[in-house]
Every structure is written in C-alpha cells, then in structure tokens.
Design a protein around this motif. Sequence first.
Motif, PDB file in Angstrom:
ATOM      1  N   MET A  26      25.234 -25.558  16.394  1.00  0.00           N
ATOM      2  CA  MET A  26      25.150 -25.378  14.950  1.00  0.00           C
ATOM      3  C   MET A  26      26.550 -25.350  14.331  1.00  0.00           C
ATOM      4  SD  MET A  26      22.955 -25.346  12.531  1.00  0.00           S
ATOM      5  CE  MET A  26      21.423 -25.020  13.420  1.00  0.00           C
ATOM      6  N   TYR A  27      27.512 -24.848  15.074  1.00  0.00           N
ATOM      7  CA  TYR A  27      28.904 -24.928  14.627  1.00  0.00           C
ATOM      8  C   TYR A  27      29.328 -26.383  14.459  1.00  0.00           C
ATOM      9  CZ  TYR A  27      33.915 -25.504  15.492  1.00  0.00           C
ATOM     10  OH  TYR A  27      35.219 -25.935  15.451  1.00  0.00           O
ATOM     11  N   VAL A  28      28.969 -27.232  15.422  1.00  0.00           N
ATOM     12  CA  VAL A  28      29.308 -28.654  15.324  1.00  0.00           C
ATOM     13  C   VAL A  28      28.639 -29.274  14.101  1.00  0.00           C
ATOM     14  CG1 VAL A  28      29.153 -30.903  16.459  1.00  0.00           C
ATOM     15  CG2 VAL A  28      29.613 -28.856  17.818  1.00  0.00           C
ATOM     16  N   ALA A  29      27.375 -28.909  13.872  1.00  0.00           N
ATOM     17  CA  ALA A  29      26.598 -29.510  12.785  1.00  0.00           C
ATOM     18  C   ALA A  29      27.102 -29.089  11.409  1.00  0.00           C
ATOM     19  CB  ALA A  29      25.130 -29.150  12.938  1.00  0.00           C
ATOM     20  N   THR A  30      27.617 -27.854  11.310  1.00  0.00           N
ATOM     21  CA  THR A  30      27.975 -27.311   9.995  1.00  0.00           C
ATOM     22  C   THR A  30      29.468 -27.129   9.797  1.00  0.00           C
ATOM     23  OG1 THR A  30      27.836 -25.006  10.744  1.00  0.00           O
ATOM     24  CG2 THR A  30      25.787 -26.042   9.958  1.00  0.00           C
ATOM     25  N   GLY A  31      30.221 -27.010  10.892  1.00  0.00           N
ATOM     26  CA  GLY A  31      31.647 -26.715  10.790  1.00  0.00           C
ATOM     27  C   GLY A  31      31.948 -25.264  10.506  1.00  0.00           C
ATOM     28  N   ASP A  32      30.926 -24.410  10.526  1.00  0.00           N
ATOM     29  CA  ASP A  32      31.100 -22.996  10.203  1.00  0.00           C
ATOM     30  C   ASP A  32      31.335 -22.192  11.481  1.00  0.00           C
ATOM     31  OD1 ASP A  32      30.940 -20.345   9.296  1.00  0.00           O
ATOM     32  OD2 ASP A  32      29.443 -20.859   7.768  1.00  0.00           O
ATOM     33  N   GLN A  33      32.505 -21.575  11.566  1.00  0.00           N
ATOM     34  CA  GLN A  33      32.888 -20.873  12.797  1.00  0.00           C
ATOM     35  C   GLN A  33      32.076 -19.607  13.041  1.00  0.00           C
ATOM     36  OE1 GLN A  33      37.077 -20.854  13.871  1.00  0.00           O
ATOM     37  NE2 GLN A  33      36.886 -18.747  14.608  1.00  0.00           N
ATOM     38  N   LYS A  34      31.335 -19.132  12.061  1.00  0.00           N
ATOM     39  CA  LYS A  34      30.562 -17.906  12.269  1.00  0.00           C
ATOM     40  C   LYS A  34      29.579 -18.060  13.429  1.00  0.00           C
ATOM     41  CE  LYS A  34      26.817 -18.823   8.926  1.00  0.00           C
ATOM     42  NZ  LYS A  34      26.176 -18.371   7.667  1.00  0.00           N
ATOM     43  N   TYR A  35      29.117 -19.272  13.666  1.00  0.00           N
ATOM     44  CA  TYR A  35      28.177 -19.482  14.767  1.00  0.00           C
ATOM     45  C   TYR A  35      28.880 -19.338  16.120  1.00  0.00           C
ATOM     46  CZ  TYR A  35      25.298 -21.198  10.977  1.00  0.00           C
ATOM     47  OH  TYR A  35      24.603 -21.294   9.791  1.00  0.00           O
ATOM     48  N   LEU A  36      30.085 -19.836  16.223  1.00  0.00           N
ATOM     49  CA  LEU A  36      30.849 -19.629  17.445  1.00  0.00           C
ATOM     50  C   LEU A  36      31.178 -18.162  17.653  1.00  0.00           C
ATOM     51  CD1 LEU A  36      33.559 -22.445  17.729  1.00  0.00           C
ATOM     52  CD2 LEU A  36      31.396 -22.231  18.969  1.00  0.00           C
ATOM     53  N   ASP A  37      31.544 -17.478  16.587  1.00  0.00           N
ATOM     54  CA  ASP A  37      31.961 -16.085  16.706  1.00  0.00           C
ATOM     55  C   ASP A  37      30.802 -15.196  17.145  1.00  0.00           C
ATOM     56  OD1 ASP A  37      34.492 -16.854  15.952  1.00  0.00           O
ATOM     57  OD2 ASP A  37      34.265 -16.229  13.858  1.00  0.00           O
ATOM     58  N   TYR A  38      29.606 -15.464  16.608  1.00  0.00           N
ATOM     59  CA  TYR A  38      28.436 -14.688  17.043  1.00  0.00           C
ATOM     60  C   TYR A  38      28.145 -14.973  18.514  1.00  0.00           C
ATOM     61  CZ  TYR A  38      23.720 -12.766  17.315  1.00  0.00           C
ATOM     62  OH  TYR A  38      22.608 -12.044  17.689  1.00  0.00           O
ATOM     63  N   MET A  39      28.154 -16.243  18.875  1.00  0.00           N
ATOM     64  CA  MET A  39      27.906 -16.619  20.259  1.00  0.00           C
ATOM     65  C   MET A  39      28.903 -15.947  21.189  1.00  0.00           C
ATOM     66  SD  MET A  39      29.213 -18.612  22.891  1.00  0.00           S
ATOM     67  CE  MET A  39      30.387 -19.640  21.990  1.00  0.00           C
ATOM     68  N   ASN A  40      30.159 -15.998  20.839  1.00  0.00           N
ATOM     69  CA  ASN A  40      31.211 -15.420  21.665  1.00  0.00           C
ATOM     70  C   ASN A  40      31.015 -13.912  21.843  1.00  0.00           C
ATOM     71  OD1 ASN A  40      34.067 -15.275  22.825  1.00  0.00           O
ATOM     72  ND2 ASN A  40      34.254 -13.983  21.020  1.00  0.00           N
ATOM     73  N   GLU A  41      30.776 -13.217  20.746  1.00  0.00           N
ATOM     74  CA  GLU A  41      30.610 -11.763  20.821  1.00  0.00           C
ATOM     75  C   GLU A  41      29.453 -11.387  21.739  1.00  0.00           C
ATOM     76  OE1 GLU A  41      29.408  -7.967  17.950  1.00  0.00           O
ATOM     77  OE2 GLU A  41      29.655  -9.975  17.078  1.00  0.00           O
ATOM     78  N   HIS A  42      28.337 -12.062  21.578  1.00  0.00           N
ATOM     79  CA  HIS A  42      27.144 -11.651  22.322  1.00  0.00           C
ATOM     80  C   HIS A  42      27.135 -12.194  23.741  1.00  0.00           C
ATOM     81  CE1 HIS A  42      25.002  -9.469  19.156  1.00  0.00           C
ATOM     82  NE2 HIS A  42      25.763 -10.209  18.374  1.00  0.00           N
ATOM     83  N   TRP A  43      27.826 -13.302  23.990  1.00  0.00           N
ATOM     84  CA  TRP A  43      27.965 -13.734  25.395  1.00  0.00           C
ATOM     85  C   TRP A  43      28.642 -12.643  26.202  1.00  0.00           C
ATOM     86  CZ3 TRP A  43      26.748 -18.444  27.938  1.00  0.00           C
ATOM     87  CH2 TRP A  43      27.174 -18.483  29.261  1.00  0.00           C
ATOM     88  N   TRP A  44      29.732 -12.099  25.670  1.00  0.00           N
ATOM     89  CA  TRP A  44      30.510 -11.147  26.460  1.00  0.00           C
ATOM     90  C   TRP A  44      29.852  -9.778  26.519  1.00  0.00           C
ATOM     91  CZ3 TRP A  44      33.064 -13.440  29.821  1.00  0.00           C
ATOM     92  CH2 TRP A  44      33.639 -14.691  29.565  1.00  0.00           C
ATOM     93  N   ILE A  45      29.041  -9.429  25.542  1.00  0.00           N
ATOM     94  CA  ILE A  45      28.243  -8.198  25.658  1.00  0.00           C
ATOM     95  C   ILE A  45      27.285  -8.322  26.839  1.00  0.00           C
ATOM     96  CG2 ILE A  45      26.436  -6.805  24.573  1.00  0.00           C
ATOM     97  CD1 ILE A  45      27.775  -7.399  21.872  1.00  0.00           C
ATOM     98  N   SER A  46      26.599  -9.447  26.924  1.00  0.00           N
ATOM     99  CA  SER A  46      25.650  -9.650  28.022  1.00  0.00           C
ATOM    100  C   SER A  46      26.371  -9.819  29.348  1.00  0.00           C
ATOM    101  CB  SER A  46      24.776 -10.877  27.741  1.00  0.00           C
ATOM    102  OG  SER A  46      23.983 -10.668  26.602  1.00  0.00           O
ATOM    103  N   SER A  47      27.461 -10.576  29.348  1.00  0.00           N
ATOM    104  CA  SER A  47      28.209 -10.809  30.579  1.00  0.00           C
ATOM    105  C   SER A  47      28.779  -9.519  31.145  1.00  0.00           C
ATOM    106  CB  SER A  47      29.336 -11.805  30.322  1.00  0.00           C
ATOM    107  OG  SER A  47      30.119 -11.983  31.486  1.00  0.00           O
ATOM    108  N   ASP A  48      29.333  -8.687  30.283  1.00  0.00           N
ATOM    109  CA  ASP A  48      29.896  -7.417  30.757  1.00  0.00           C
ATOM    110  C   ASP A  48      28.844  -6.563  31.440  1.00  0.00           C
ATOM    111  OD1 ASP A  48      32.337  -8.169  29.759  1.00  0.00           O
ATOM    112  OD2 ASP A  48      32.220  -6.929  27.953  1.00  0.00           O
ATOM    113  N   TYR A  49      27.585  -6.757  31.049  1.00  0.00           N
ATOM    114  CA  TYR A  49      26.490  -5.961  31.605  1.00  0.00           C
ATOM    115  C   TYR A  49      25.912  -6.594  32.877  1.00  0.00           C
ATOM    116  CZ  TYR A  49      22.296  -2.982  31.396  1.00  0.00           C
ATOM    117  OH  TYR A  49      21.305  -2.061  31.659  1.00  0.00           O
ATOM    118  N   LEU A  50      25.803  -7.911  32.931  1.00  0.00           N
ATOM    119  CA  LEU A  50      25.039  -8.573  33.984  1.00  0.00           C
ATOM    120  C   LEU A  50      25.894  -9.274  35.044  1.00  0.00           C
ATOM    121  CD1 LEU A  50      22.212 -10.249  31.835  1.00  0.00           C
ATOM    122  CD2 LEU A  50      22.057  -8.151  33.202  1.00  0.00           C
TER     123      LEU A  50
END
Length: 369
Positions: A171-195
């Motif tokens: 969706m970042y590619v489709a829109t150019g809006d970095q908020k989609y990358l930032d949300y993905m990044n934040e929540h990837w590492w929340i899950s990764s830190d746990y699992l």
Amino acid sequence: MSKGLKQFIILMIVGSGMLSSPWALQAQKVAANKEVIKQLEKVADWQLQHDKPHEKIYWHYGAFYTGLMAAYEATGNQRYLDEILDLGKKYKWKTRDNVFHADAHTIIQPFTDAFLQVGDSAMIAYTQWVLDMHIARQSKADVRHENNPYKFEWWTWCDALYMSPPAFAKMYVATGDQKYLDYMNEHWWISSDYLYDESEGLFYRDDRFFEAKSKNEEKIFWSRGNGWVIGGLARVLEILPKDYPTRPKFEQQFVQMANSLADLQQKDGLWTTSLLDAEEFPITESSGSAFFCYAMAWGVRNDLLDQEKFIPVIKKAWKGLNKHVSKEGMLGYVQQVGSKPEAISADDWQLYGSGAYLLAAAELLKLQD
C-alpha cells in the motif's frame, strides 16, 4: 549482479560442466528458463482447475494469488493477471469482513499488485480503508496468543507476518504514503521481539510453544510457520527503501533465518515439518520448503546471501520440490491447515502450497535473468 554470478547460477540450476562460449551460456540459460516455466505453468494451471470450499478471498486463496501474481510478473502470462482481475471484480476489490484479522489482508497483496498494473484507484479504495483503520486506532498491541480474546486483532502468530506486513508495504508503493511502512515496521518488531528465538534464528508459531518440546525433547519450530515469516521478510525487503532506518535490522533477521534454515535442509533438499526434530515426522514437506526456496533465491538475487553457500541449497530444494509435483501438476506433501508440525502424505495439497511453489519458480526465473 555480476556476470560471474549469473554463469554460476545457470550452471547450478541446469547442471554442471564448463561453458565453451557465450552462445553455450545463453543456450543453457534458455534451457533452464524453459524448464522452470514449464513446471510453473503446470502447477499453476492444475491449481486453477482445482478448488477448495472457501471464498476466493480467503487466506488460502490469497496466498495462492500472491504466487500467481509473481508468476505473471516473471513470465508475462496474461492469463494469470486476468485471473486476479476477474477475482477482484467479482468481490468488488474487498477483503473478508474480519478486517482486523491478518488473514484477511493476504488478498490485499495481489489486489494491490493488480492495481499497480492497471492503475484504477477503485481497486484499492476499500483495502486502503481497511489498513487505515489499523493505523487510526491507538490501542497498544497485545501479541499474547494464549488466553487473549483479541489475539486475532494483532500479529500474535508467526503466519501473520506473511499475511499482513507485505500488504502494508504494497500500500505504501501504491500511495507513496510512508505511514503504511511505519505501521508495518512498528508491529513487525513488536511481534518479532515476542516470537523470535535469536539463539536458533527461528520463530515460534505462537506463545503456546515457548516451553513445548517435540517427541525427542527438541524445541518446536514449525516449518511452514517459519516459511511464512521468511517469505514475508523477502516481500517486505523487496519494497523497503534502502535508507529506511530499520532496513539493516530486517536484513539481519533475514540473513540469520536463512542461514539457520540452510543448516537444517535434509538430504532430499527439503525440510521436515518439525525443523529441529526430523525424526518425529521424517517425510519432508512442500509448503515450508517452497517458501524457503523462494526466500533464499530472493536473498541471493539481492546480494544478501552468500552465493557459494546458498546456490547449492536452492538447487537441491528446487529439485526436491519437483519430485513432489505429479505429472498432472499437483504439488503433494503439503501439510494441511494447522499450527504445529504434523504428518503428511503424497495426496495432501493446498492452495497456499501451490502459491509458495509459484513464488519459488518465479524467483528462480528472476535469479537467472
């Protein structure tokens, strides 16, 4: 990619021997491509003719269509893109109703890819709204799986890291809006830190397995679960800008997982459903193995993985996968829907297994080219 690396890849995939001329190199490259395309089309076409009793925007199908879209991008076969365009029109480019469940986001990936081919903003209007809802809510992620009534609203199980993060990245590619990358990044590492178990370089499926042991008292790391993750990593890294602050962290995790998995490859080139306990379920499994083959090929093509170590691993994996493909094109030995290592048989197939196979085949074509 260097000329020497290209020659090395072609030799490893087609066979061994010395190249006598540039024409011989080109001939071997063409032969290799033809063989991969033949297998890709055989599996894709068989799967398109065989359904499961689910909505075609269910995650089973979503995972297959991610592979079919990759097949289109690698071969230019218009039939595969048309299949996704027809699907989107039928479902009005919508997800299933459980919009906070990561599984519902799987179909967003091929839908967004189709939008990038066609350019009609109506194709992403609904899916963008779905992802915006995730960003708009401010509640803290709770990635506990056990005893959590909201466990399917967050990425509490490792499979989710294939289903949802690449959708945000696309969706970042489709829109150019970095908020989609930032949300993905934040929540990837929340899950990764746990699992993520850094000592093993592997992901637990969810927190129910933190203390669990296999039949032979090994930690339980599920093959397809880790396939979902490393596949998701490759799909995210394909998009993540080179200067994004946490890209080195994503790359480090990808390389660590790939090396751990390479060391667990079995003699036939594939992986067992329980990665650390090959004796418990000794028959090698196709879906996790196909994701590993895909991710490793992507890693070599993008200069993240050592070619001398990983090209032989990829070659063995591709050869092993094709031994599990019937003459009609059915990919067998695919573990059925689950959350832990289980037994498999030659007659077991699933859409997501074929999707992973198509990703691997498409990536091999890119690697050779």
